[in-house]
Design an enzyme around this catalytic site. Structure first.
Site, PDB file in Angstrom:
ATOM      1  N   GLU A  73       4.999  -1.933  -5.490  1.00  0.00           N
ATOM      2  CA  GLU A  73       5.498  -2.718  -4.355  1.00  0.00           C
ATOM      3  C   GLU A  73       5.562  -4.218  -4.616  1.00  0.00           C
ATOM      4  O   GLU A  73       6.266  -4.929  -3.897  1.00  0.00           O
ATOM      5  CB  GLU A  73       4.647  -2.447  -3.097  1.00  0.00           C
ATOM      6  CG  GLU A  73       4.815  -1.017  -2.593  1.00  0.00           C
ATOM      7  CD  GLU A  73       4.486  -0.852  -1.130  1.00  0.00           C
ATOM      8  OE1 GLU A  73       4.939   0.126  -0.542  1.00  0.00           O
ATOM      9  OE2 GLU A  73       3.757  -1.708  -0.569  1.00  0.00           O
ATOM     10  N   GLU A 127      10.753  -7.330   0.276  1.00  0.00           N
ATOM     11  CA  GLU A 127      10.383  -8.622  -0.311  1.00  0.00           C
ATOM     12  C   GLU A 127       8.867  -8.678  -0.401  1.00  0.00           C
ATOM     13  O   GLU A 127       8.174  -7.990   0.342  1.00  0.00           O
ATOM     14  CB  GLU A 127      10.820  -9.787   0.585  1.00  0.00           C
ATOM     15  CG  GLU A 127      12.221  -9.727   1.096  1.00  0.00           C
ATOM     16  CD  GLU A 127      13.177 -10.526   0.230  1.00  0.00           C
ATOM     17  OE1 GLU A 127      12.700 -11.092  -0.784  1.00  0.00           O
ATOM     18  OE2 GLU A 127      14.373 -10.584   0.566  1.00  0.00           O
ATOM     19  N   GLY A 155       0.829  -1.209   0.000  1.00  0.00           N
ATOM     20  CA  GLY A 155       0.000   0.000   0.000  1.00  0.00           C
ATOM     21  C   GLY A 155       0.855   1.247   0.000  1.00  0.00           C
ATOM     22  O   GLY A 155       2.077   1.163  -0.034  1.00  0.00           O
ATOM     23  N   GLU A 202       0.235   1.536  -6.632  1.00  0.00           N
ATOM     24  CA  GLU A 202       1.010   1.067  -5.484  1.00  0.00           C
ATOM     25  C   GLU A 202       1.241  -0.444  -5.527  1.00  0.00           C
ATOM     26  O   GLU A 202       2.306  -0.929  -5.138  1.00  0.00           O
ATOM     27  CB  GLU A 202       0.326   1.457  -4.165  1.00  0.00           C
ATOM     28  CG  GLU A 202       0.483   2.924  -3.793  1.00  0.00           C
ATOM     29  CD  GLU A 202       1.903   3.260  -3.301  1.00  0.00           C
ATOM     30  OE1 GLU A 202       2.697   2.333  -3.050  1.00  0.00           O
ATOM     31  OE2 GLU A 202       2.209   4.458  -3.189  1.00  0.00           O
ATOM     32  N   PRO A 262      -6.941   6.809  14.489  1.00  0.00           N
ATOM     33  CA  PRO A 262      -5.760   7.694  14.537  1.00  0.00           C
ATOM     34  C   PRO A 262      -4.487   6.982  14.997  1.00  0.00           C
ATOM     35  O   PRO A 262      -3.389   7.448  14.717  1.00  0.00           O
ATOM     36  CB  PRO A 262      -6.160   8.774  15.543  1.00  0.00           C
ATOM     37  CG  PRO A 262      -7.635   8.725  15.624  1.00  0.00           C
ATOM     38  CD  PRO A 262      -8.059   7.317  15.291  1.00  0.00           C
TER      39      PRO A 262
END
Lengths: 136, 136
Positions: free
Chosen positions: B61, B107, B41, B57, B78
């Protein structure tokens, strides 16, 4: 910190019930530009969960205490707000009582589903409502 | 502009298929703190829809081209990220092939559902995966 992301907002589709009978949904007349009809909503504050922001904003703009039914979706088209890029978590929620405009909402009304004035709506809120009605 | 809202992020639960057979989901080993296992993410960029951010993303990744199945939810506690307040749109998506770590991911691995190492997971990703598994 040099991270920039879209502003995070919440909007609510408030279903009004009177003694378990569905009366309609709440739309507000905006006080600030863009002027027009809109779902009640606003910015999520740092330190606040989106669900908390939704309940707070519905109270501020309509005076209603809402309970959340479910998340309808996240609306994040960069052009959805003419001012800047916002991403809105749109929740379907329930409430009882008569809405009363406050904060950014000059007025708040209950609209029957068949009487929604889509042509007066700002942002992408007409599209959001059509998505909501399609999944009813 | 003096508006501050939580940072907007996306995370993906990538279901890997090999010839229509479900093999597992992708987890990454993070390169940057917090170090641990995570869903792939990252941040949503201004000018980008959350769905576009998710696809970008996942490619950065894991090197995978994903197709989005559905939004699982918006996670905005939060305290979910120890660094600052983020709100993440979590999508379930599908892909074929072997993930390869890139960018923030040192990885990338395929984990069978019954072999997920929840105790190594950072952020609220263990909770997100439990929500995902509950609704399977």
């Amino acid at each position: 910190m040099n991270i920039k992301t879209p502003f995070l907002t919440v909007d609510g589709i408030i279903k009004i019930f009177e003694e378990d009978k569905f009366k309609g949904i709440v739309l507000i007349k905006r006080k600030n530009p863009p002027i027009g009809l809109a779902l009640p909503g606003g910015f999520v504050e740092v330190g606040e969960r989106v669900e908390e922001a939704l309940i707070r904003e519905m109270k501020e703009e309509t005076s209603l205490d809402v309970t959340i039914e479910r998340l309808l979706g996240v609306y994040s088209d960069p052009k959805r707000d003419p001012r800047f890029h916002t991403a809105s978590c749109v929740f379907i929620c329930n409430a009882k009582g008569i809405p009363k405009g406050g904060d950014d909402a000059k007025e708040a009304y209950i609209y029957k589903l068949e009487e929604i004035e889509y042509d007066l709506m700002v942002f992408d809120h007409a599209k959001i409502l059509k998505d909501f009605l399609e999944k009813l």
